[in-house]
Design a protein around this motif. Structure first.
Motif, PDB file in Angstrom:
ATOM      1  N   LEU A  79       0.833  -1.196   0.000  1.00 17.11           N
ATOM      2  CA  LEU A  79       0.000   0.000   0.000  1.00 17.11           C
ATOM      3  C   LEU A  79       0.870   1.250   0.000  1.00 17.11           C
ATOM      4  O   LEU A  79       1.803   1.365   0.795  1.00 17.11           O
ATOM      5  CB  LEU A  79      -0.909   0.032   1.235  1.00 17.11           C
ATOM      6  N   ASP A  80       0.578   2.187  -0.904  1.00 11.86           N
ATOM      7  CA  ASP A  80       1.153   3.524  -0.865  1.00 11.86           C
ATOM      8  C   ASP A  80       0.163   4.390  -0.089  1.00 11.86           C
ATOM      9  O   ASP A  80      -0.896   4.763  -0.607  1.00 11.86           O
ATOM     10  CB  ASP A  80       1.364   4.072  -2.279  1.00 11.86           C
ATOM     11  N   LEU A  81       0.486   4.690   1.142  1.00 10.97           N
ATOM     12  CA  LEU A  81      -0.454   5.320   2.054  1.00 10.97           C
ATOM     13  C   LEU A  81      -0.699   6.789   1.713  1.00 10.97           C
ATOM     14  O   LEU A  81       0.206   7.494   1.261  1.00 10.97           O
ATOM     15  CB  LEU A  81       0.079   5.215   3.485  1.00 10.97           C
ATOM     16  N   SER A  82      -1.925   7.240   1.945  1.00 11.09           N
ATOM     17  CA  SER A  82      -2.305   8.612   1.585  1.00 11.09           C
ATOM     18  C   SER A  82      -1.772   9.648   2.572  1.00 11.09           C
ATOM     19  O   SER A  82      -1.698  10.826   2.246  1.00 11.09           O
ATOM     20  CB  SER A  82      -3.833   8.731   1.499  1.00 11.09           C
ATOM     21  N   ASN A  83      -1.405   9.208   3.780  1.00 10.37           N
ATOM     22  CA  ASN A  83      -0.875  10.115   4.796  1.00 10.37           C
ATOM     23  C   ASN A  83       0.253   9.412   5.543  1.00 10.37           C
ATOM     24  O   ASN A  83       0.309   8.176   5.571  1.00 10.37           O
ATOM     25  CB  ASN A  83      -1.974  10.535   5.775  1.00 10.37           C
ATOM     26  N   PRO A  84       1.154  10.167   6.170  1.00 18.32           N
ATOM     27  CA  PRO A  84       2.312   9.557   6.835  1.00 18.32           C
ATOM     28  C   PRO A  84       1.957   8.852   8.141  1.00 18.32           C
ATOM     29  O   PRO A  84       0.996   9.215   8.825  1.00 18.32           O
ATOM     30  CB  PRO A  84       3.245  10.741   7.085  1.00 18.32           C
ATOM     31  N   ILE A  85       2.757   7.845   8.477  1.00 19.96           N
ATOM     32  CA  ILE A  85       2.599   7.107   9.723  1.00 19.96           C
ATOM     33  C   ILE A  85       3.909   7.140  10.501  1.00 19.96           C
ATOM     34  O   ILE A  85       4.953   7.521   9.974  1.00 19.96           O
ATOM     35  CB  ILE A  85       2.198   5.635   9.468  1.00 19.96           C
TER      36      ILE A  85
END
Length: 204
Positions: A79-85
């Motif tokens: 997954l290319d995440l929409s927001n940083p973790i």
């Protein structure tokens, strides 16, 4: 959790089976997600997977999961995440009926999508004036809720948002609240009492 090394059983997940068959079996595994104020939780609906047969890699904007399923097929999720973790505070746990991935949000904001371009950064790119308008339309919820939301806007806003809110509120006698600094910086903010009401100064 570090990604497994070359000796991991995941590297031999298709052993004894044709690769096409393994891919077909693993493709039947579905996943879903939900969020809290602090975490994104992804549930992979794979049953009876052993923890030692799971490999995860957490990055600021990416997630990779590989799992050897009980039928020896290999499940892979990228997954290319929409927001940083916060990768160091993200983890997973294995239950009988599923694999649960917990991603710690870097910013305490609500994600619009799991994947894609970044959404809703905390102080830039958000249309605060639109948010203010929506709040004013929802005053039926009570003054306490409205005040709480205004405080949230102020805390998450940029320096210009804060200056605009302070200037417009003070100069208008509390009748105007703007987040657009380029607009309120030019002139004094006029007093705008609600419809049907008249502004009166109590100063002698």
């Amino acid at each position: 959790m570090a990604e497994s090394d070359a000796k991991s059983p995941l590297n031999d997940a298709a052993g004894g089976k044709e690769a096409g068959e393994s891919t077909q079996l693993a493709s039947k595994v579905k996943y879903d997600w939900y969020q809290t104020d602090t975490h994104i939780v992804i549930t992979i609906l794979a049953k009876n997977v052993k923890p030692e047969n799971i490999s995860t890699q957490f990055e600021e904007n990416k997630l990779d999961v590989k799992a050897k399923l009980p039928d020896d097929s290999l499940y892979s999720l990228h997954l290319d995440l929409s927001n940083p973790i916060v990768s160091s505070q993200s983890n997973f746990k294995v239950l009988t009926s599923k694999i649960e991935i917990r991603l710690k949000k870097l910013d305490g904001i609500r994600w619009l999508t799991l994947q894609g371009e970044p959404k809703l950064t905390p102080s830039k790119g958000r249309d605060w004036d639109k948010v203010v308008g929506e709040i004013e339309e929802e005053k039926a919820e009570g003054d306490a809720a409205v005040n709480s939301l205004f405080q949230k806007i102020y805390l998450e806003g940029s320096d210009e948002v804060k200056k605009a809110m302070n200037k417009s509120f003070l100069e208008s006698g509390g009748t105007v609240l703007s987040t657009n600094w380029s607009e309120v910086a030019r002139d004094k903010v006029d007093i705008k009492p609600p419809d049907g009401m008249e502004w009166k100064s109590w100063e002698s």
